[in-house]
Each structure stands twice: as C-alpha cells, then as structure tokens.
Design an enzyme around this catalytic site. Structure first.
Site, PDB file in Angstrom:
ATOM      1  N   LYS A   1       7.667 -15.344  19.595  1.00 21.66           N
ATOM      2  CA  LYS A   1       7.986 -16.623  20.313  1.00 21.66           C
ATOM      3  C   LYS A   1       6.981 -17.926  19.928  1.00 21.66           C
ATOM      4  CE  LYS A   1       5.220 -15.828  24.563  1.00 21.66           C
ATOM      5  NZ  LYS A   1       4.968 -15.495  26.054  1.00 21.66           N
TER       6      LYS A   1
ATOM      7  N   GLY B   1      10.856 -17.519  32.032  1.00 25.45           N
ATOM      8  CA  GLY B   1      11.359 -18.245  31.024  1.00 25.45           C
ATOM      9  C   GLY B   1      11.032 -17.209  29.868  1.00 25.45           C
TER      10      GLY B   1
ATOM     11  N   GLN C   1      -5.985 -18.250  31.848  1.00 21.76           N
ATOM     12  CA  GLN C   1      -6.706 -19.127  31.394  1.00 21.76           C
ATOM     13  C   GLN C   1      -8.108 -18.240  31.045  1.00 21.76           C
ATOM     14  OE1 GLN C   1      -7.005 -22.747  33.242  1.00 21.76           O
ATOM     15  NE2 GLN C   1      -5.403 -22.551  34.636  1.00 21.76           N
TER      16      GLN C   1
ATOM     17  N   GLU D   1      -9.995 -27.294  56.494  1.00 21.64           N
ATOM     18  CA  GLU D   1     -11.219 -26.145  56.064  1.00 21.64           C
ATOM     19  C   GLU D   1     -11.022 -25.022  56.730  1.00 21.64           C
ATOM     20  OE1 GLU D   1     -14.738 -27.752  57.256  1.00 21.64           O
ATOM     21  OE2 GLU D   1     -14.853 -29.390  55.776  1.00 21.64           O
TER      22      GLU D   1
END
Length: 323
Positions: free
Chosen positions: A197, A232, A102, A44
């Site tokens: 891609k 990549g 995201q 913690e």
C-alpha cells in the site's frame, strides 16, 4: 509487633471502559476499588481513592479511547494518587497503548510520542505496564521498567477453529504486519500474503492498496491487523483481495477504534465479518454493523494481573506468543 505477610491485590478502573474492568474483577474474584472522580469548572480532573491503598499491589485499568487525551490524563492522575498514598506497587494496565502508531520518526521534525507516553507513566509513578497487542514491539524498549506485552492471538485462534471450510490465507494489510500474519498462519496451517500500500504522508488515515503479494485466488482471506481506525486500510485491502479472486474476506483486529467513517466504509465493503476485541469501547454507530463480532480480552487481562500479583511468568500464559 507482628507484620502481616499477606499481599493485598487492589484493582481500579478509569472511566473509559468500566465494563471491561467489571469482567476482569469478576474473573479475579475481587471487588473494584473505590474511586471518587469529578471535574472542576475548567475541565481539570479530580481523583481520590475512597479506601486505604497503603502497601497494596495496585492495578489501574484504563482503555485509551475518545477523548483519548482526557483518559490518558485520568490514568496518570490515578497513578500519582496511588503513589502518594503509599501503594507498594502500581501497574498501569492499558488494553491499548496510547499513541503507539507514533513510534518512530518518518519525516523531519516529527516527535516519537509513544516514547513520551512511556516516560509520562513512569514519572507519574507506575512500576510496570501491561498492554495488549502493541503496534510494534519496539515500544517495550522505550520504557525502563517491566513491560508485559499481552496478545489476543489465543482468542482469535479459538474463535476461528472450525469456522472456515477450505483453503485459508492470512493477509497483512501492509508489509510491516507480515510477522503477525505469519504467527496466525502457523497456528492454523494456512498461507500468508500481504498488501503493498501507499500511504499519504501529508494526510492522516488515507491509504491506497496497490498490489497483493501471495496466493489469494480461490482462497478464504483473513486480514489481520492490530488496529482498525477509520477502516480505510482494511476496506481498500478487502476490495483488492476480492478483485484478485478471493472467495471471501474476513478481518481480525485487536483494537477497534472505529473512528468515523469506519462504520460506513465497513458496511459498504465486501468484508463478510469484522472481529475485534473490547480493549476499547465500541462506538454506538459501529455496534449497528450486522457483521461485527466483539471478543472479550477480560480473561487475558485477568490472567496477566493474577500472574503479576503472584510473581509468576506472564509469558507462560501465552506460551511465548506475547513476545
């Protein structure tokens, strides 16, 4: 009883990237605020500010690098501590916005974690957020508070001035980044192209570059992206550009995550130079790359902090290019 009418600026940093924070406060001509930090035996995080922050305009700088979740939690705890210590206004300065990739649902039952990140910082007590080169602009709409979107475009533009002699094409490594490449091309009078891609949905960080749309033959190609993670995407795109007749390939990216095996991939690629910024600390193995250049975003961050503190326009710093 007289009340002082003078505003007080205080800048604090998390433990992720103190070198960047040191540069920022030197430009602002202030001292970093004192922070006592430690961990309990179970991991913690403990935070305590060592000086009064009551009534102050506080800025908490934290780069969200590995271990990213620990650094997010540290900044949240710092913000909560400031709120409970009666800071007048708290700005979370995130050179790189965490979980920004995201930002939408691509498959059933997926989260929109970028939205949750914004909620966490608002609940913790942040009054506004500042970040550099968001993955997508829609992230600003996830947060019901002022969000200052900064950009490293002026740094890259200055670096590229008179660096390449010959025809230039700015290349987006995917169709989603064409707007970013177009902005670079407009400033430097160049052409624009993008790589089509195919990204595997069942495996993270794996892509296949398949085709180039735009003029790249006998031209110097500059791939522009917001993030290099495992490299990549950029290495596959660079090889495709060379196969299509590009004279040279350079890469510009604001956030150099450079997770393994990024260093090995970049070293083995036909890329002549990789230019990133210090929004994130550069991993030790990547620092050994002979073709790596790191630009500092400290002037951009310091300029934004000064503008926010003085209630001036942040957009004027970037002439509207930060929207």
């Amino acid at each position: 009883m007289e009340r002082p009418g003078r505003k007080r600026l205080m800048v604090f940093t998390g433990s992720a990237n103190p070198e960047l924070a040191d540069e920022v406060v030197k430009l602002l001509d202030v001292e970093l605020g004192g922070v006592e930090r430690s961990k309990f035996a179970d991991g913690e995080i403990y935070i305590r500010f060592t000086e009064s922050v009551r009534g102050a305009d506080c800025f908490v700088i934290q780069s969200h690098s590995t271990p990213i979740n620990e650094h997010i939690m540290e900044q949240l705890i710092m913000i909560d501590a400031l709120k409970r210590a009666s800071a007048k206004r708290i700005t979370a300065v995130m050179p790189s916005f965490p979980y920004a990739r995201q930002d939408k649902k691509g498959r059933p039952r997926e989260p929109i974690t970028a939205k949750m990140m914004g909620d966490l910082f608002m609940v913790a007590g942040a009054d506004r957020i500042a970040s550099v080169d968001l993955h997508t602009g829609q992230v600003q709409g996830f947060i019901d508070a002022p969000f200052d979107s900064l950009t490293a475009l002026p740094l890259f533009e200055e670096y590229l001035s008179n660096k390449i002699d010959g025809p230039i094409t700015f290349v987006s490594p995917d169709s989603g980044g064409v707007k970013r490449a177009t902005r670079f091309a407009a400033h430097l009078g160049a052409e624009v192209a993008f790589v089509y891609k195919r990204r595997r949905v069942d495996v993270r960080n794996q892509v296949e570059a398949e085709q180039v749309v735009g003029e790249v033959k006998n031209r110097h190609c500059i791939i522009v992206d917001d993030i290099i993670d495992t490299a990549g995407t950029v290495t596959a795109s660079a090889q495709l550009l060379v196969d299509r007749g590009a004279l040279s390939v350079m890469v510009l990216a604001t956030h150099g995550v450079l997770s393994p095996p990024a260093a090995e991939r970049l070293a083995a690629s036909p890329i002549t130079e990789v230019v990133i910024t210090n929004t994130l600390p550069v991993p030790r193995e990547a620092m050994a790359l002979p073709n790596l250049t790191v630009l500092s975003v400290a002037p951009i961050v310091a300029g934004a902090i000064e503008a926010i503190f003085n209630d001036h326009s942040v957009s004027e710093i970037f002439k509207g290019e930060n929207t």
